[in-house]
Design a protein around this motif. Structure first.
Motif, PDB file in Angstrom:
ATOM      1  N   ALA A   1      -6.066  -1.093  -3.148  1.00 49.30           N
ATOM      2  CA  ALA A   1      -6.154  -2.527  -3.382  1.00 49.30           C
ATOM      3  C   ALA A   1      -4.883  -2.987  -4.092  1.00 49.30           C
ATOM      4  CB  ALA A   1      -7.384  -2.853  -4.206  1.00 49.30           C
ATOM      5  N   LEU A   2      -4.166  -3.913  -3.486  1.00 46.01           N
ATOM      6  CA  LEU A   2      -2.952  -4.454  -4.110  1.00 46.01           C
ATOM      7  C   LEU A   2      -3.278  -5.649  -4.989  1.00 46.01           C
ATOM      8  CD1 LEU A   2      -0.491  -4.267  -1.082  1.00 46.01           C
ATOM      9  CD2 LEU A   2      -0.672  -2.705  -3.024  1.00 46.01           C
ATOM     10  N   THR A   3      -4.332  -6.370  -4.633  1.00 45.53           N
ATOM     11  CA  THR A   3      -4.803  -7.501  -5.425  1.00 45.53           C
ATOM     12  C   THR A   3      -6.290  -7.306  -5.655  1.00 45.53           C
ATOM     13  OG1 THR A   3      -5.360  -8.834  -3.478  1.00 45.53           O
ATOM     14  CG2 THR A   3      -3.123  -9.066  -4.353  1.00 45.53           C
ATOM     15  N   GLU A   4      -6.858  -8.156  -6.464  1.00 50.12           N
ATOM     16  CA  GLU A   4      -8.305  -8.100  -6.672  1.00 50.12           C
ATOM     17  C   GLU A   4      -9.003  -8.375  -5.340  1.00 50.12           C
ATOM     18  OE1 GLU A   4     -10.530  -9.734 -10.316  1.00 50.12           O
ATOM     19  OE2 GLU A   4     -10.625 -11.332  -8.807  1.00 50.12           O
ATOM     20  N   LEU A   5      -9.980  -7.560  -5.022  1.00 44.39           N
ATOM     21  CA  LEU A   5     -10.706  -7.711  -3.761  1.00 44.39           C
ATOM     22  C   LEU A   5     -12.084  -8.297  -4.009  1.00 44.39           C
ATOM     23  CD1 LEU A   5      -9.959  -4.332  -1.962  1.00 44.39           C
ATOM     24  CD2 LEU A   5      -9.093  -6.567  -1.346  1.00 44.39           C
ATOM     25  N   THR A   6     -12.406  -9.301  -3.211  1.00 51.48           N
ATOM     26  CA  THR A   6     -13.743  -9.883  -3.241  1.00 51.48           C
ATOM     27  C   THR A   6     -14.238  -9.973  -1.802  1.00 51.48           C
ATOM     28  OG1 THR A   6     -12.980 -12.169  -2.993  1.00 51.48           O
ATOM     29  CG2 THR A   6     -13.121 -11.303  -5.251  1.00 51.48           C
ATOM     30  N   SER A   7     -15.429 -10.507  -1.651  1.00 48.46           N
ATOM     31  CA  SER A   7     -15.948 -10.689  -0.298  1.00 48.46           C
ATOM     32  C   SER A   7     -15.218 -11.822   0.419  1.00 48.46           C
ATOM     33  CB  SER A   7     -17.448 -10.967  -0.325  1.00 48.46           C
ATOM     34  OG  SER A   7     -17.698 -12.147  -1.064  1.00 48.46           O
ATOM     35  N   ARG A   8     -14.417 -12.568  -0.311  1.00 49.05           N
ATOM     36  CA  ARG A   8     -13.654 -13.669   0.286  1.00 49.05           C
ATOM     37  C   ARG A   8     -12.238 -13.267   0.662  1.00 49.05           C
ATOM     38  NH1 ARG A   8     -15.698 -19.059  -0.672  1.00 49.05           N
ATOM     39  NH2 ARG A   8     -13.548 -19.608  -0.235  1.00 49.05           N
ATOM     40  N   GLY A   9     -11.684 -12.209   0.026  1.00 49.14           N
ATOM     41  CA  GLY A   9     -10.335 -11.824   0.402  1.00 49.14           C
ATOM     42  C   GLY A   9      -9.626 -10.960  -0.613  1.00 49.14           C
ATOM     43  N   GLY A  10      -8.395 -10.643  -0.283  1.00 52.97           N
ATOM     44  CA  GLY A  10      -7.536  -9.813  -1.100  1.00 52.97           C
ATOM     45  C   GLY A  10      -6.538  -9.112  -0.194  1.00 52.97           C
ATOM     46  N   GLN A  11      -5.777  -8.178  -0.757  1.00 49.94           N
ATOM     47  CA  GLN A  11      -4.802  -7.425   0.031  1.00 49.94           C
ATOM     48  C   GLN A  11      -4.895  -5.951  -0.322  1.00 49.94           C
ATOM     49  OE1 GLN A  11      -0.956  -9.190  -0.755  1.00 49.94           O
ATOM     50  NE2 GLN A  11      -1.082 -10.419   1.102  1.00 49.94           N
ATOM     51  N   VAL A  12      -4.680  -5.120   0.710  1.00 48.74           N
ATOM     52  CA  VAL A  12      -4.655  -3.669   0.516  1.00 48.74           C
ATOM     53  C   VAL A  12      -3.427  -3.110   1.200  1.00 48.74           C
ATOM     54  CG1 VAL A  12      -7.169  -3.411   0.367  1.00 48.74           C
ATOM     55  CG2 VAL A  12      -6.044  -3.218   2.580  1.00 48.74           C
ATOM     56  N   LYS A  13      -3.026  -1.919   0.742  1.00 49.61           N
ATOM     57  CA  LYS A  13      -1.962  -1.190   1.418  1.00 49.61           C
ATOM     58  C   LYS A  13      -2.657  -0.141   2.265  1.00 49.61           C
ATOM     59  CE  LYS A  13       2.537   0.697   0.965  1.00 49.61           C
ATOM     60  NZ  LYS A  13       3.704   0.710   0.125  1.00 49.61           N
ATOM     61  N   LEU A  14      -2.555  -0.281   3.581  1.00 44.37           N
ATOM     62  CA  LEU A  14      -3.254   0.567   4.537  1.00 44.37           C
ATOM     63  C   LEU A  14      -2.236   1.107   5.529  1.00 44.37           C
ATOM     64  CD1 LEU A  14      -5.815   1.627   5.973  1.00 44.37           C
ATOM     65  CD2 LEU A  14      -6.005  -0.594   7.076  1.00 44.37           C
ATOM     66  N   ALA A  15      -2.138   2.415   5.622  1.00 45.66           N
ATOM     67  CA  ALA A  15      -1.228   3.086   6.562  1.00 45.66           C
ATOM     68  C   ALA A  15       0.208   2.605   6.372  1.00 45.66           C
ATOM     69  CB  ALA A  15      -1.683   2.878   7.997  1.00 45.66           C
ATOM     70  N   GLY A  16       0.596   2.374   5.121  1.00 47.43           N
ATOM     71  CA  GLY A  16       1.959   1.978   4.823  1.00 47.43           C
ATOM     72  C   GLY A  16       2.254   0.504   5.037  1.00 47.43           C
ATOM     73  N   GLU A  17       1.241  -0.275   5.369  1.00 47.18           N
ATOM     74  CA  GLU A  17       1.425  -1.708   5.617  1.00 47.18           C
ATOM     75  C   GLU A  17       0.492  -2.507   4.720  1.00 47.18           C
ATOM     76  OE1 GLU A  17       0.474  -2.065   9.745  1.00 47.18           O
ATOM     77  OE2 GLU A  17       2.469  -1.476  10.387  1.00 47.18           O
ATOM     78  N   VAL A  18       0.890  -3.739   4.417  1.00 45.97           N
ATOM     79  CA  VAL A  18       0.044  -4.638   3.636  1.00 45.97           C
ATOM     80  C   VAL A  18      -0.878  -5.371   4.604  1.00 45.97           C
ATOM     81  CG1 VAL A  18       0.005  -6.612   2.086  1.00 45.97           C
ATOM     82  CG2 VAL A  18       1.798  -4.881   1.867  1.00 45.97           C
ATOM     83  N   TRP A  19      -2.174  -5.256   4.345  1.00 39.30           N
ATOM     84  CA  TRP A  19      -3.197  -5.897   5.177  1.00 39.30           C
ATOM     85  C   TRP A  19      -3.990  -6.886   4.331  1.00 39.30           C
ATOM     86  CZ3 TRP A  19      -5.634  -4.694  10.079  1.00 39.30           C
ATOM     87  CH2 TRP A  19      -4.917  -3.791  10.853  1.00 39.30           C
TER      88      TRP A  19
END
Length: 171
Positions: A95-113
């Motif tokens: 998790a790159l930012t706080e994650l909620t059921s409404r949104g956020g950002q993660v680093k997945l497979a070397g990419e920001v999703w």
């Protein structure tokens, strides 16, 4: 023409073989073998109708008999490789930012999703999460096993100890 007709069939077989290399579907190789049968017939002195019959018969026979066997062998010997969305399901992300059921950002497979949490909770940045689905361009995630405190999500109180049942009189 009849003296060099076999060269036409050999050229046709070469063209079909080159097309097979680009398609890899085991159709053109069967046509190439049929063209070689036509070349052999032409070289042996058979007329054009006999050459065409040899081409059609060998090609059709190979397509009906040898191609299914070849495809079965290729599918059995080629490992299945997950690609695209299937390759991302079950992978861990951060998790790159706080994650909620409404949104956020993660680093997945070397990419920001862009991501959203499955369920009504909040996960802080830096927490390890696991991808459970891809919804369009958004990863749907849950906390990865062992990523959160033993009592659950941050901000939720630990469970209260349960009182044991009193011993029964039969014990």
């Amino acid at each position: 023409m009849s003296e060099t007709a076999w060269l036409f069939w050999v050229a046709a077989a070469l063209v079909a073989a080159i097309l097979e290399v680009t398609s890899l579907n085991l159709v053109f190789v069967m046509l190439a073998l049929g063209a070689l049968a036509g070349a052999v017939t032409a070289f042996a002195g058979g007329g054009v109708p006999l050459q065409v019959i040899a081409f059609v018969a060998v090609s059709a026979g190979m397509l009906m008999v040898a191609r299914p066997i070849g495809l079965k062998y290729l599918r059995r010997s080629t490992p299945a490789v997950a690609t695209n969305v299937a390759a991302l399901l079950g992978r861990d992300a951060e998790a790159l930012t706080e994650l909620t059921s409404r949104g956020g950002q993660v680093k997945l497979a070397g990419e920001v999703w862009s991501a959203r949490l499955e369920g009504p909770a909040v996960i802080p940045a830096g927490t390890s999460v696991r991808v459970v689905a891809i919804d369009g361009a958004t990863a749907v995630v849950t906390p990865a096993p062992g990523a959160l405190p033993p009592y659950g999500l941050p901000g939720t109180p630990p469970p209260q100890p349960r009182l044991q049942d009193p011993p029964s009189k039969l014990d």
